[in-house]
Scaffold this active site. Sequence first.
Site, PDB file in Angstrom:
ATOM      1  N   TYR A 108      -7.703  15.352   9.405  1.00 34.17           N
ATOM      2  CA  TYR A 108      -6.272  15.384   9.669  1.00 34.17           C
ATOM      3  C   TYR A 108      -5.643  16.721   9.305  1.00 34.17           C
ATOM      4  CZ  TYR A 108      -7.317  10.405   9.406  1.00 34.17           C
ATOM      5  OH  TYR A 108      -7.883   9.172   9.585  1.00 34.17           O
ATOM      6  N   GLU A 145       7.579  -7.274  -1.591  1.00 35.84           N
ATOM      7  CA  GLU A 145       7.729  -7.556  -0.169  1.00 35.84           C
ATOM      8  C   GLU A 145       9.170  -7.517   0.316  1.00 35.84           C
ATOM      9  OE1 GLU A 145       5.598 -11.102   0.832  1.00 35.84           O
ATOM     10  OE2 GLU A 145       3.640 -10.173   0.442  1.00 35.84           O
TER      11      GLU A 145
END
Length: 203
Positions: free
Chosen positions: A104, A179
């Site tokens: 990358y 979450e």
Amino acid sequence: KQTHAGRPWDGIDPITVGAQAIVGLQTVVSRRTDISSFPSVVSIGTINGGTRYNIIPESLDMSGTIRSYDYGIRQKLHSDVRQTVEKIAESGGAKAEVTIIEKYDPTINDPALTEKMLPSLRWAAGGDVVQGPLVGGAEDFSFYAKEAPGLFVFLGVTPRDQDMAKAAPNHNPGFFVDESALVVGVRTLASLTTDYLFAGAKP
């Protein structure tokens, strides 16, 4: 060259050579790389070799990662890593084969796009937006950012009652995701999309 561990002089010890190479690699960044503009990292993550405590093996495999924010520095790191490992191995009578796989590119946010989208980010996160520090993680989003202006954001998932300095990072068994951050994530993506499209619309 494999031999009995009780007679190391009859062989060539790749484990000792590998250990010396790892120590030598520590100087690639600290002594041979100009890090005044861009941080760089060379890390070894795996070492595999040997089958039994009393046998010096024939070979040793190591793998690691090279990170930099600058293409030119990265190419020099590749050359320095290769030279360091090969020459240390040669000095021990061994042979090193160094394979470097380029993956990358650095992920760099487009400054103009980032500035333009800051109000959207602030709205989505209730104003709780900060500029993050440079990180050493790799991200294939960089390929998109080379083709068009890009903006990469981190969604904070550490519970608010937890000290960020003590929170377990990813790649750690103690890592925990709050979450409730999913709501912020949906708001972020939706607001970035609609605000970007609206800003580009003709009156």
